[in-house]
Scaffold this motif. Structure first.
Motif, PDB file in Angstrom:
ATOM      1  N   GLU A 145      38.922  53.662  76.320  1.00  0.00           N
ATOM      2  CA  GLU A 145      37.980  54.573  76.442  1.00  0.00           C
ATOM      3  C   GLU A 145      37.170  54.534  74.892  1.00  0.00           C
ATOM      4  O   GLU A 145      36.285  55.034  74.570  1.00  0.00           O
ATOM      5  N   VAL A 146      37.860  53.869  74.015  1.00  0.00           N
ATOM      6  CA  VAL A 146      37.171  53.806  72.618  1.00  0.00           C
ATOM      7  C   VAL A 146      36.259  52.655  72.480  1.00  0.00           C
ATOM      8  O   VAL A 146      36.286  51.664  72.671  1.00  0.00           O
ATOM      9  N   GLY A 147      34.809  53.220  72.180  1.00  0.00           N
ATOM     10  CA  GLY A 147      33.678  52.297  72.006  1.00  0.00           C
ATOM     11  C   GLY A 147      33.721  51.208  70.885  1.00  0.00           C
ATOM     12  O   GLY A 147      33.460  50.052  71.041  1.00  0.00           O
ATOM     13  N   HIS A 148      34.381  51.983  69.638  1.00  0.00           N
ATOM     14  CA  HIS A 148      34.361  50.887  68.748  1.00  0.00           C
ATOM     15  C   HIS A 148      35.390  51.531  67.489  1.00  0.00           C
ATOM     16  O   HIS A 148      35.445  52.948  67.643  1.00  0.00           O
ATOM     17  N   ILE A 149      35.668  50.889  66.886  1.00  0.00           N
ATOM     18  CA  ILE A 149      36.695  51.285  65.450  1.00  0.00           C
ATOM     19  C   ILE A 149      35.960  50.975  64.402  1.00  0.00           C
ATOM     20  O   ILE A 149      35.426  49.531  64.062  1.00  0.00           O
ATOM     21  N   HIS A 150      35.761  51.936  63.485  1.00  0.00           N
ATOM     22  CA  HIS A 150      34.967  51.623  62.286  1.00  0.00           C
ATOM     23  C   HIS A 150      36.234  51.382  61.317  1.00  0.00           C
ATOM     24  O   HIS A 150      36.739  52.624  60.815  1.00  0.00           O
ATOM     25  N   ALA A 151      36.510  50.344  60.829  1.00  0.00           N
ATOM     26  CA  ALA A 151      37.773  50.265  59.907  1.00  0.00           C
ATOM     27  C   ALA A 151      37.422  50.401  58.333  1.00  0.00           C
ATOM     28  O   ALA A 151      36.138  50.336  58.015  1.00  0.00           O
ATOM     29  N   HIS A 152      38.537  50.764  57.716  1.00  0.00           N
ATOM     30  CA  HIS A 152      38.081  50.836  56.378  1.00  0.00           C
ATOM     31  C   HIS A 152      37.732  49.332  55.920  1.00  0.00           C
ATOM     32  O   HIS A 152      36.818  49.579  54.916  1.00  0.00           O
ATOM     33  N   GLY A 153      38.315  48.197  56.143  1.00  0.00           N
ATOM     34  CA  GLY A 153      37.921  46.964  55.819  1.00  0.00           C
ATOM     35  C   GLY A 153      37.408  46.840  54.417  1.00  0.00           C
ATOM     36  O   GLY A 153      36.209  46.333  53.808  1.00  0.00           O
ATOM     37  N   LEU A 154      38.514  47.124  53.616  1.00  0.00           N
ATOM     38  CA  LEU A 154      38.382  46.765  52.218  1.00  0.00           C
ATOM     39  C   LEU A 154      37.848  45.432  51.568  1.00  0.00           C
ATOM     40  O   LEU A 154      37.236  45.327  50.507  1.00  0.00           O
ATOM     41  N   SER A 155      38.129  44.702  52.455  1.00  0.00           N
ATOM     42  CA  SER A 155      38.082  42.913  51.945  1.00  0.00           C
ATOM     43  C   SER A 155      39.327  42.794  50.867  1.00  0.00           C
ATOM     44  O   SER A 155      39.189  41.675  50.206  1.00  0.00           O
ATOM     45  N   ASP A 156      40.419  43.337  50.765  1.00  0.00           N
ATOM     46  CA  ASP A 156      41.636  43.097  50.270  1.00  0.00           C
ATOM     47  C   ASP A 156      42.506  42.224  51.168  1.00  0.00           C
ATOM     48  O   ASP A 156      42.750  42.498  52.364  1.00  0.00           O
ATOM     49  N   VAL A 157      42.962  41.177  50.585  1.00  0.00           N
ATOM     50  CA  VAL A 157      43.879  40.245  51.321  1.00  0.00           C
ATOM     51  C   VAL A 157      45.085  40.866  52.031  1.00  0.00           C
ATOM     52  O   VAL A 157      45.266  40.742  53.364  1.00  0.00           O
ATOM     53  N   ARG A 158      45.795  41.731  51.291  1.00  0.00           N
ATOM     54  CA  ARG A 158      47.047  42.359  51.801  1.00  0.00           C
ATOM     55  C   ARG A 158      46.634  43.492  52.692  1.00  0.00           C
ATOM     56  O   ARG A 158      47.154  43.583  53.895  1.00  0.00           O
ATOM     57  N   ARG A 159      45.831  44.336  52.290  1.00  0.00           N
ATOM     58  CA  ARG A 159      45.534  45.555  53.095  1.00  0.00           C
ATOM     59  C   ARG A 159      44.734  45.303  54.170  1.00  0.00           C
ATOM     60  O   ARG A 159      45.005  46.293  55.349  1.00  0.00           O
ATOM     61  N   ASP A 160      43.629  44.651  54.272  1.00  0.00           N
ATOM     62  CA  ASP A 160      42.929  44.116  55.446  1.00  0.00           C
ATOM     63  C   ASP A 160      44.009  43.760  56.647  1.00  0.00           C
ATOM     64  O   ASP A 160      43.869  44.159  57.625  1.00  0.00           O
ATOM     65  N   LYS A 161      44.885  43.024  56.226  1.00  0.00           N
ATOM     66  CA  LYS A 161      46.058  42.524  57.080  1.00  0.00           C
ATOM     67  C   LYS A 161      46.834  43.667  58.006  1.00  0.00           C
ATOM     68  O   LYS A 161      46.813  43.687  59.142  1.00  0.00           O
ATOM     69  N   LEU A 162      47.299  44.399  56.910  1.00  0.00           N
ATOM     70  CA  LEU A 162      47.974  45.807  57.451  1.00  0.00           C
ATOM     71  C   LEU A 162      47.140  46.407  58.296  1.00  0.00           C
ATOM     72  O   LEU A 162      47.681  47.122  59.336  1.00  0.00           O
ATOM     73  N   GLU A 163      46.081  46.802  57.826  1.00  0.00           N
ATOM     74  CA  GLU A 163      45.047  47.528  58.675  1.00  0.00           C
ATOM     75  C   GLU A 163      44.660  47.175  59.959  1.00  0.00           C
ATOM     76  O   GLU A 163      44.909  47.719  60.918  1.00  0.00           O
ATOM     77  N   ALA A 164      44.505  45.929  60.299  1.00  0.00           N
ATOM     78  CA  ALA A 164      44.194  45.188  61.307  1.00  0.00           C
ATOM     79  C   ALA A 164      45.415  45.235  62.440  1.00  0.00           C
ATOM     80  O   ALA A 164      45.319  45.569  63.424  1.00  0.00           O
ATOM     81  N   GLN A 165      46.698  45.209  61.701  1.00  0.00           N
ATOM     82  CA  GLN A 165      47.988  45.182  62.468  1.00  0.00           C
ATOM     83  C   GLN A 165      48.091  46.440  62.858  1.00  0.00           C
ATOM     84  O   GLN A 165      48.711  46.643  64.090  1.00  0.00           O
ATOM     85  N   GLY A 166      47.761  47.610  62.204  1.00  0.00           N
ATOM     86  CA  GLY A 166      48.101  48.808  62.710  1.00  0.00           C
ATOM     87  C   GLY A 166      47.097  49.001  63.787  1.00  0.00           C
ATOM     88  O   GLY A 166      47.616  50.051  64.731  1.00  0.00           O
ATOM     89  N   ILE A 167      45.882  48.728  63.776  1.00  0.00           N
ATOM     90  CA  ILE A 167      44.968  49.171  64.516  1.00  0.00           C
ATOM     91  C   ILE A 167      45.350  48.611  66.031  1.00  0.00           C
ATOM     92  O   ILE A 167      45.415  49.017  67.170  1.00  0.00           O
ATOM     93  N   ALA A 168      45.870  47.264  65.940  1.00  0.00           N
ATOM     94  CA  ALA A 168      46.092  46.368  67.115  1.00  0.00           C
ATOM     95  C   ALA A 168      47.572  47.115  67.978  1.00  0.00           C
ATOM     96  O   ALA A 168      47.343  47.342  68.978  1.00  0.00           O
ATOM     97  N   ALA A 169      48.477  47.499  66.832  1.00  0.00           N
ATOM     98  CA  ALA A 169      49.793  48.215  67.133  1.00  0.00           C
ATOM     99  C   ALA A 169      49.276  49.422  68.083  1.00  0.00           C
ATOM    100  O   ALA A 169      50.022  49.850  69.194  1.00  0.00           O
TER     101      ALA A 169
END
Length: 434
Positions: free
Chosen positions: A319-343
């Protein structure tokens, strides 16, 4: 009976303009706010680019239409406000105007102010004269001279320019707002936390209205060096393509500055004055995760926040229309954020679009989360979602469904922010449909 809380006003100072209309126009037309830095020397930085709020000069006109006494009071106090505080005060006044709120017609005891900010750094020039007075004949700083020769040369009220509780204090004093007042300093997580606390303050009946704001910067003679030492700053020759959340070629964040404020009102109070409702706040969350050595676990913190946002808003992942991610553009932190959202989203992760406005204006510090929340509220209102502007090749280690041009914004949004220390925060909003 549950008290519903709605957003009825917006105030902005941003690299994409100083109004909701300007912000949405830039996002809808995929226009970047990143350009060559003009306000600080960039020779010692790894890039000469940043996202400055160039439309804000601290002229009294930047605070919107003001009554004569208010204009005089703000002008008089500008000299004891650093730029972040000036921006924070300005967005509150712009928000009140945008909301059409007539302060004389409401109970000021039931209108409070809650702000998020970074720690506010002193400009080096504040101490220049004092330091110069303490230099000995060998050109060395002699600390034993400081008390008698250095400190007296420092402006007596210098500290008032940099206290992080003063944005909320100034706003309350200028407008005679006597409701709950608080300030939060949790770096990038501050915006969502300020909105969350203001939301719950109304929900539990301690106020009918709250101005929830945030102000921050990464563009500062000292702060920009702090960021360079502690975090990765993007490098490259095309400013519009430097901030690249979740892209395989990303190499760091873009520094920016800004401030934002929203007016939150209890639904019946908003309807009673005929307010235009922009969106409804329906949930919030906060989580910090780190090991015993204080190493952050952003993946778990983000996953916790998304799950809590879903639970508090009584939503299923689908039911979530969209996620507005932090999306810092940092190599490590973007990966971890994306994986947290997916989980957290599970099977719905392939269907829920994820956007990141930092691709347009970089990291605005404590203000970024609130500018991004406003961007998503405008997307819900307009029906269409802005894409991640600079995303060309999704990093295969970032398991998200990136927003594309033409995507629907949906009915709901979860807005996420996270700090380098693993402090994550989130707000869930719903498109207003009476």
């Amino acid at each position: 009976m549950t008290r519903r809380v709605v957003i009825t006003g917006i105030g902005l100072v941003s690299p994409l303009g100083n109004s909701a209309e300007a912000l949405w126009d830039a996002l809808a037309n995929e226009r970047s706010g990143v350009a060559e830095l003009t306000s600080i020397p960039s020779d010692s930085l790894p890039t000469r680019y940043g996202a400055e709020a160039r439309g804000f000069t601290a002229a009294i006109e930047d605070f919107g239409p003001l009554e004569k006494k208010m204009s005089r009071d703000i002008k008089k106090n500008l000299k004891v406000m650093c730029r972040e505080i000036q921006m924070g005060v300005a967005v509150a006044q712009l928000c009140i105007t945008h909301a059409g709120l007539k302060l004389d017609a409401i109970d000021r005891d039931r209108l409070g102010v809650l702000y998020g900010s970074d720690y506010l750094l002193t400009l080096p020039g504040e101490f220049a004269a004092g330091v110069k007075n303490c230099v000995n004949d060998n050109g060395e700083f002699d600390f034993t001279r400081w008390a008698d020769q250095g400190l007296p040369a420092v402006e007596p009220l210098w500290l008032l320019k940099y206290l992080p509780n003063l944005p909320a204090a100034h706003v309350a004093i200028f407008n005679d707002l006597r409701g709950p007042n608080n300030s939060l300093t949790c770096r990038e997580a501050s915006s969502n936390q300020a909105v969350a606390e203001a939301y719950h303050t109304i929900e539990r009946g301690h106020a009918d209205r709250m101005l929830a704001g945030a102000t921050g910067t990464r563009i500062h003679p000292s702060r920009s060096i702090h960021v360079q030492i502690q975090e990765a700053i993007a490098s490259g020759d095309d400013p519009a393509k430097l901030s690249r959340p979740f892209d395989a070629a990303r190499n760091g964040q873009v520094i920016g500055e800004g401030a934002a404020c929203i007016l939150l009102e209890e639904l019946s109070a908003a309807e009673a004055r005929g307010a235009t409702i922009i969106a409804e706040v329906i949930g919030s969350a906060s989580s910090i995760v780190a090991d015993r050595d204080s190493n952050p676990d952003e993946k778990t913190a983000i996953a916790n926040v998304v799950k809590q946002c879903l639970k508090s808003a009584k939503l299923q992942p689908s039911e979530v229309g969209h996620i507005h991610a932090h999306g810092l553009s940092d190599v490590r932190r973007d990966k971890l954020e994306a994986q947290g959202i997916a989980a957290a989203l599970g099977a719905a992760a392939d269907k829920v679009p994820v956007t990141a406005a930092k691709s347009y204006f970089g990291n605005l510090g404590a203000a970024g989360g609130l500018v991004e929340l406003i961007a998503s509220a405008l997307a819900l209102q307009n029906g269409s979602l802005f894409p991640i502007q600079t995303l060309e090749n999704l990093d295969p280690e970032c398991p998200i469904r990136p927003a594309k041009r033409g995507d629907s914004a949906g009915e709901t949004c979860i807005n996420l922010s996270v700090t380098p220390q693993g402090q994550a925060s989130g707000i869930t909003i719903r498109r207003w449909a009476k």
